[in-house]
Design a protein around this motif. Structure first.
Motif, PDB file in Angstrom:
ATOM      1  N   LEU A   1       0.850  -1.185   0.000  1.00  0.00           N
ATOM      2  CA  LEU A   1       0.000   0.000   0.000  1.00  0.00           C
ATOM      3  C   LEU A   1       0.883   1.232   0.000  1.00  0.00           C
ATOM      4  O   LEU A   1       1.771   1.374   0.842  1.00  0.00           O
ATOM      5  N   ALA A   2       0.630   2.103  -0.952  1.00  0.00           N
ATOM      6  CA  ALA A   2       1.387   3.349  -1.074  1.00  0.00           C
ATOM      7  C   ALA A   2       0.496   4.528  -0.722  1.00  0.00           C
ATOM      8  O   ALA A   2      -0.646   4.613  -1.189  1.00  0.00           O
ATOM      9  N   LEU A   3       1.008   5.402   0.096  1.00  0.00           N
ATOM     10  CA  LEU A   3       0.324   6.650   0.418  1.00  0.00           C
ATOM     11  C   LEU A   3       0.924   7.745  -0.450  1.00  0.00           C
ATOM     12  O   LEU A   3       2.129   8.016  -0.376  1.00  0.00           O
TER      13      LEU A   3
ATOM     14  N   VAL B   1       3.448  13.818   7.420  1.00  0.00           N
ATOM     15  CA  VAL B   1       3.060  12.554   6.776  1.00  0.00           C
ATOM     16  C   VAL B   1       4.123  11.481   7.023  1.00  0.00           C
ATOM     17  O   VAL B   1       3.803  10.336   7.360  1.00  0.00           O
ATOM     18  N   SER B   2       5.394  11.848   6.885  1.00  0.00           N
ATOM     19  CA  SER B   2       6.478  10.888   7.127  1.00  0.00           C
ATOM     20  C   SER B   2       6.485  10.438   8.581  1.00  0.00           C
ATOM     21  O   SER B   2       6.721   9.253   8.874  1.00  0.00           O
TER      22      SER B   2
ATOM     23  N   GLY C   1       9.931  -0.146   4.829  1.00  0.00           N
ATOM     24  CA  GLY C   1       9.275   1.053   4.338  1.00  0.00           C
ATOM     25  C   GLY C   1      10.136   1.827   3.367  1.00  0.00           C
ATOM     26  O   GLY C   1      11.370   1.721   3.376  1.00  0.00           O
ATOM     27  N   ARG C   2       9.453   2.581   2.519  1.00  0.00           N
ATOM     28  CA  ARG C   2      10.123   3.454   1.563  1.00  0.00           C
ATOM     29  C   ARG C   2       9.441   4.823   1.616  1.00  0.00           C
ATOM     30  O   ARG C   2       8.236   4.928   1.358  1.00  0.00           O
ATOM     31  N   ILE C   3      10.196   5.842   1.960  1.00  0.00           N
ATOM     32  CA  ILE C   3       9.692   7.211   1.936  1.00  0.00           C
ATOM     33  C   ILE C   3      10.409   7.937   0.801  1.00  0.00           C
ATOM     34  O   ILE C   3      11.646   7.995   0.778  1.00  0.00           O
TER      35      ILE C   3
ATOM     36  N   ILE D   1       4.812   2.288   1.438  1.00  0.00           N
ATOM     37  CA  ILE D   1       5.496   3.296   0.623  1.00  0.00           C
ATOM     38  C   ILE D   1       4.803   4.638   0.824  1.00  0.00           C
ATOM     39  O   ILE D   1       3.567   4.702   0.830  1.00  0.00           O
ATOM     40  N   VAL D   2       5.575   5.680   1.005  1.00  0.00           N
ATOM     41  CA  VAL D   2       5.036   7.036   1.069  1.00  0.00           C
ATOM     42  C   VAL D   2       5.682   7.861  -0.038  1.00  0.00           C
ATOM     43  O   VAL D   2       6.905   7.836  -0.211  1.00  0.00           O
TER      44      VAL D   2
END
Length: 246
Positions: free
Chosen positions: A18-20, A122-123, A136-138, A87-88
């Motif tokens: 799921l990506a935001l 958000v992060s 996670g990936r920001i 993912i963000v």
């Protein structure tokens, strides 16, 4: 099996993730959201307006990322849909291009609130959710304005430079949790935001790039896929500039 977005290759590169995506209604944010959906991922979109995406795996939340209370409310609503964010993409941004002496203070504050503080909030909230899965990936969407420092973009460029520093520091804090933080500095791409600027000045900027053309969708999506990949687990606190800007 790998915990990253490459898992479940049969379902697409983003299967099981799921990506935001902030600023998902239009422009680069819409482009990114649709790309992730196309390749098997689920997407939660944060934007001030109503959704422009009709897809069963897309969840839209009307959030003003420039307002910390709105961000927290958005995450409270998001947690009713999912307990995981993988993912963000901090894409939401506002731009007022104006000489510093006549820049309206309210416009300058809005850029700082959305472009920098919004990404921080958000992060901050997303990393709390990523911590549980230890993956996670920001990815922060920055700008060539950081390097080129164009006239009229003092606050915008400063806010995007701050975004890069934010990612670099958070990368150190979140590395033990297997969360990476990187920035993608986009060059000029034809969006509503770009259309606000004088086109003769845009043409001058494009002509001065080592690769003198507008960015295209795949230029951005190629780097997005790279930074979001499981294979990029050793890449953090980096900024990738498009178009040869450095």
């Amino acid at each position: 099996m790998s915990a990253g977005i490459d898992a479940g290759a049969g379902g697409g590169a983003y299967a099981g993730k799921l990506a935001l995506v902030t600023g998902s209604r239009r422009g680069v944010g819409l482009l990114i959201a649709e790309h992730i959906l196309k390749h098997g991922g689920r997407v939660a979109g944060f934007a001030r307006g109503e959704s422009t995406i009709d897809h069963p795996d897309y969840h839209h939340f009307q959030v003003d990322v420039g307002d910390p209370a709105s961000v927290q409310q958005g995450f409270a609503a998001l947690k009713k849909v999912t307990d995981a964010v993988h993912i963000v993409v901090n894409n939401a941004a506002v731009l007022t291009s104006q000489y510093s002496m006549i820049m309206p203070p309210a416009a300058a504050q809005a850029m700082l609130n959305t472009n920098l503080m919004g990404a921080f909030m958000v992060s901050r909230e997303a990393s709390k959710m990523m911590r549980k899965g230890k993956w996670g990936r920001i990815i922060n969407i920055s700008s060539m304005a950081v390097s080129l420092e164009p006239i009229g973009d003092s606050v915008y460029a400063a806010s995007k430079a701050g975004l890069t520093t934010l990612a670099n520091v958070m990368a150190k804090e979140l590395a033990p949790l297997n969360i990476t933080c990187n920035s993608l500095a986009v060059s000029a791409i034809k969006t509503d935001m770009l259309s606000q600027l004088p086109q003769d000045k845009i043409a001058q900027v494009i002509a001065g790039l080592p690769i003198p053309r507008f960015a295209e969708a795949d230029d951005i999506l190629n780097v997005l896929d790279f930074l979001a990949s499981e294979r990029s687990s050793y890449i953090t606190a980096q900024t990738i500039y498009l178009g040869g800007v450095n």
